[in-house]
Design an enzyme around this catalytic site. Structure first.
Site, PDB file in Angstrom:
ATOM      1  N   LYS A  66       0.819  -1.214   0.000  1.00 49.87           N
ATOM      2  CA  LYS A  66       0.000   0.000   0.000  1.00 49.87           C
ATOM      3  C   LYS A  66       0.850   1.259   0.000  1.00 49.87           C
ATOM      4  O   LYS A  66       0.429   2.312   0.465  1.00 49.87           O
ATOM      5  CB  LYS A  66      -0.975   0.025   1.202  1.00 49.87           C
ATOM      6  CG  LYS A  66      -1.881  -1.175   1.294  1.00 49.87           C
ATOM      7  CD  LYS A  66      -2.768  -1.239   0.091  1.00 49.87           C
ATOM      8  CE  LYS A  66      -3.718  -2.430   0.182  1.00 49.87           C
ATOM      9  NZ  LYS A  66      -4.379  -2.690  -1.052  1.00 49.87           N
ATOM     10  N   GLY A  67       2.078   1.165  -0.541  1.00 51.25           N
ATOM     11  CA  GLY A  67       2.979   2.303  -0.574  1.00 51.25           C
ATOM     12  C   GLY A  67       3.076   2.968  -1.937  1.00 51.25           C
ATOM     13  O   GLY A  67       3.948   3.788  -2.157  1.00 51.25           O
ATOM     14  N   GLY A  68       2.201   2.599  -2.871  1.00 46.36           N
ATOM     15  CA  GLY A  68       2.183   3.237  -4.178  1.00 46.36           C
ATOM     16  C   GLY A  68       3.023   2.545  -5.236  1.00 46.36           C
ATOM     17  O   GLY A  68       3.233   3.095  -6.317  1.00 46.36           O
ATOM     18  N   THR A  69       3.482   1.322  -4.957  1.00 45.49           N
ATOM     19  CA  THR A  69       4.320   0.640  -5.942  1.00 45.49           C
ATOM     20  C   THR A  69       3.552   0.291  -7.209  1.00 45.49           C
ATOM     21  O   THR A  69       4.100   0.354  -8.305  1.00 45.49           O
ATOM     22  CB  THR A  69       4.964  -0.628  -5.351  1.00 45.49           C
ATOM     23  OG1 THR A  69       3.943  -1.485  -4.831  1.00 45.49           O
ATOM     24  CG2 THR A  69       5.942  -0.278  -4.246  1.00 45.49           C
ATOM     25  N   ARG A  70       2.293  -0.062  -7.103  1.00 42.85           N
ATOM     26  CA  ARG A  70       1.483  -0.373  -8.290  1.00 42.85           C
ATOM     27  C   ARG A  70       1.291   0.885  -9.131  1.00 42.85           C
ATOM     28  O   ARG A  70       1.397   0.858 -10.346  1.00 42.85           O
ATOM     29  CB  ARG A  70       0.134  -0.969  -7.866  1.00 42.85           C
ATOM     30  CG  ARG A  70      -0.894  -1.155  -8.992  1.00 42.85           C
ATOM     31  CD  ARG A  70      -0.467  -1.985 -10.167  1.00 42.85           C
ATOM     32  NE  ARG A  70      -0.062  -3.329  -9.806  1.00 42.85           N
ATOM     33  CZ  ARG A  70       0.483  -4.187 -10.651  1.00 42.85           C
ATOM     34  NH1 ARG A  70       0.659  -3.857 -11.914  1.00 42.85           N
ATOM     35  NH2 ARG A  70       0.865  -5.368 -10.256  1.00 42.85           N
TER      36      ARG A  70
END
EC number: 2.8.2.-
Length: 146
Positions: A66-70
């Protein structure tokens, strides 16, 4: 993000208005989404575009869940010189995948041309004690993007 790009596309190109029925609008949206994505990850295992090969990644995106990697991966995938693995591979952090070997790992990568950068994203590498050493053993010059 893709929805915003599609919406902007329709605002700029369709001045006559949206289709009359919601079903027609949905089908139009579905057909237009492909304009904004790099389709390299959608090749089947049997289809190999001429001049391409499956290569191990030159860059791996790591980070917390949920850290924005996607989102980062999807933004990079827009660039024509970048191809991305379709799913999180969990090669370096899951022993059951790591024992399958580097050829198995390579087989999960998209087809790419020589000028393209292959990127894989698995946030689980961030918390795995064995992942950094395994990644280094595969390629000591690989770029890791937290």
């Amino acid at each position: 993000m893709a929805f915003l790009l599609v919406s902007a596309y329709f605002l700029l190109t369709h001045t006559q208005g949206a289709p009359a029925e919601n079903g027609a609008l949905l089908e139009t949206l579905k057909s237009q989404v492909g304009l904004f994505s790099n389709k390299s990850e959608h090749y089947s295992a049997q289809v190999r575009p001429p001049g391409t090969s499956r290569r191990i990644p030159q860059t791996i995106i790591i980070g917390v869940r949920k850290g924005g990697t996607r989102a980062l991966l999807e933004m990079l995938d827009i660039h024509p010189n970048i191809v991305v693995a379709a799913t999180e591979v969990h090669f370096f952090d899951w022993d059951e995948n790591y024992v399958k070997g580097i050829d198995w790992y390579r087989s999960l990568m998209p087809f790419s041309y020589g000028n393209q950068i292959t990127i894989e994203k698995t946030p689980g590498y961030f918390t795995s004690p064995q992942a950094p050493e395994r990644i280094h053993d595969m390629n000591s010059s690989i770029k890791l993007q937290p």
